[in-house]
Scaffold this active site. Structure first.
Site, PDB file in Angstrom:
ATOM      1  N   CYS A 198       0.823  -1.212   0.000  1.00 38.74           N
ATOM      2  CA  CYS A 198       0.000   0.000   0.000  1.00 38.74           C
ATOM      3  C   CYS A 198       0.861   1.267   0.000  1.00 38.74           C
ATOM      4  CB  CYS A 198      -1.005  -0.068   1.150  1.00 38.74           C
ATOM      5  SG  CYS A 198      -2.429   0.993   0.887  1.00 38.74           S
ATOM      6  N   HIS A 220      -3.141  -5.304   1.758  1.00 36.34           N
ATOM      7  CA  HIS A 220      -2.447  -5.524   3.038  1.00 36.34           C
ATOM      8  C   HIS A 220      -2.532  -6.982   3.502  1.00 36.34           C
ATOM      9  CE1 HIS A 220      -2.118  -1.220   4.406  1.00 36.34           C
ATOM     10  NE2 HIS A 220      -3.109  -1.069   3.557  1.00 36.34           N
ATOM     11  N   GLU A 227      -0.811  -8.371   5.650  1.00 37.29           N
ATOM     12  CA  GLU A 227      -0.533  -8.422   7.099  1.00 37.29           C
ATOM     13  C   GLU A 227      -1.798  -8.203   7.931  1.00 37.29           C
ATOM     14  OE1 GLU A 227      -0.027  -5.924   5.158  1.00 37.29           O
ATOM     15  OE2 GLU A 227      -0.388  -4.039   6.215  1.00 37.29           O
TER      16      GLU A 227
HETATM   17  N1  GLN Z   1      -3.734   6.334   0.920  1.00 36.68           N
HETATM   18  C1  GLN Z   1      -2.463   6.151   1.539  1.00 36.68           C
HETATM   19  C2  GLN Z   1      -1.365   6.969   0.846  1.00 36.68           C
HETATM   20  O1  GLN Z   1      -1.619   7.539  -0.165  1.00 36.68           O
HETATM   21  C3  GLN Z   1      -2.077   4.680   1.528  1.00 36.68           C
HETATM   22  C4  GLN Z   1      -3.036   3.910   2.364  1.00 36.68           C
HETATM   23  C5  GLN Z   1      -2.475   2.690   3.022  1.00 36.68           C
HETATM   24  O2  GLN Z   1      -1.264   2.466   3.068  1.00 36.68           O
HETATM   25  N2  GLN Z   1      -3.351   1.893   3.577  1.00 36.68           N
HETATM   26  O3  GLN Z   1      -0.289   7.041   1.320  1.00 36.68           O
END
Ligand code: GLN
Length: 194
Positions: free
Chosen positions: A80, A172, A174
């Site tokens: 992410c 994710h 995790e």
């Molecule tokens: N929206 C977040 C970003 O742009 C990422 C979200 C996440 O890691 N769950 O950094």
């Protein structure tokens, strides 16, 4: 022992640590300082907020040393926000963080309507059965460069990819009970040491 670092500034750090502890002969190491980098065989960049984590990478003087390690072959996995840190190109942001992986990503790609969701889907590269995919204000990959292998597409969007020693997932693993992706990353590290 395989020493797996987790960048420890912000986001789902403990969750990654808990997952790694389930794998035999793996030692998770929380990384915050330069000295920590010398102890690790691979590094996880957790989800959280990429702007914040990116700033802390600079403040703690970790950015250049991590870029250097990755370029020399250290396996790295961004989940992410971690994927955003790895990307060479971000369509809707001016700041590039580590800029090592040949992917173009869109931050918060699922917009505000459907910004967080969970689904079950098959990722053949990592598991024979369907696995849960958790998306939280997730980015997705709009384009991949040469040498980038697409690991998962979900509804026509690329949500996981690999380029040599670099792995990136929009979702994710995790935050689930399924350990396939962590095993897959540990295998990448073991292969890199061979
Ligand atoms: N929206 C977040 C970003 O742009 C990422 C979200 C996440 O890691 N769950 O950094």
């Amino acid at each position: 022992m395989t020493n797996v670092g987790i960048l420890g500034f912000q986001g789902s750090v403990v969750e990654h640590k808990d997952m790694l502890e389930k794998i035999k002969e793996v030692k998770p190491i929380i990384v915050k300082y330069k000295e920590d980098i010398e102890k690790i065989d691979g590094l996880i960049l957790p989800g959280g907020e990429s702007t914040t984590i990116g700033k802390l990478l600079m403040e703690f003087n970790l950015k250049d040393i991590i870029i250097d390690k990755i370029k020399r072959g250290m396996p790295v996995w961004g989940t992410c926000a971690g994927m955003i840190l790895l990307a060479k190109d971000i369509v809707n942001d001016n700041i590039i963080h580590l800029g090592v992986m040949n992917i173009t990503i869109r931050r918060n790609g699922y917009g505000s309507q459907l910004n967080s969701f969970i689904t079950e889907s098959s990722v053949k590269e990592v598991s024979p059965k369907d696995i849960p995919l958790v998306f939280i204000r997730a980015p997705y990959i709009e384009r991949v460069g040469r040498n980038v292998k697409i690991i998962k597409k979900y509804k026509d969007k690329i949500v996981a990819a690999k380029e040599n020693n670099m792995l990136a997932t929009s979702f994710h693993p995790e935050l689930t009970e399924d350990i396939s992706f962590h095993r897959y990353f540990v295998d990448m590290i073991k292969d890199s040491k061979r």
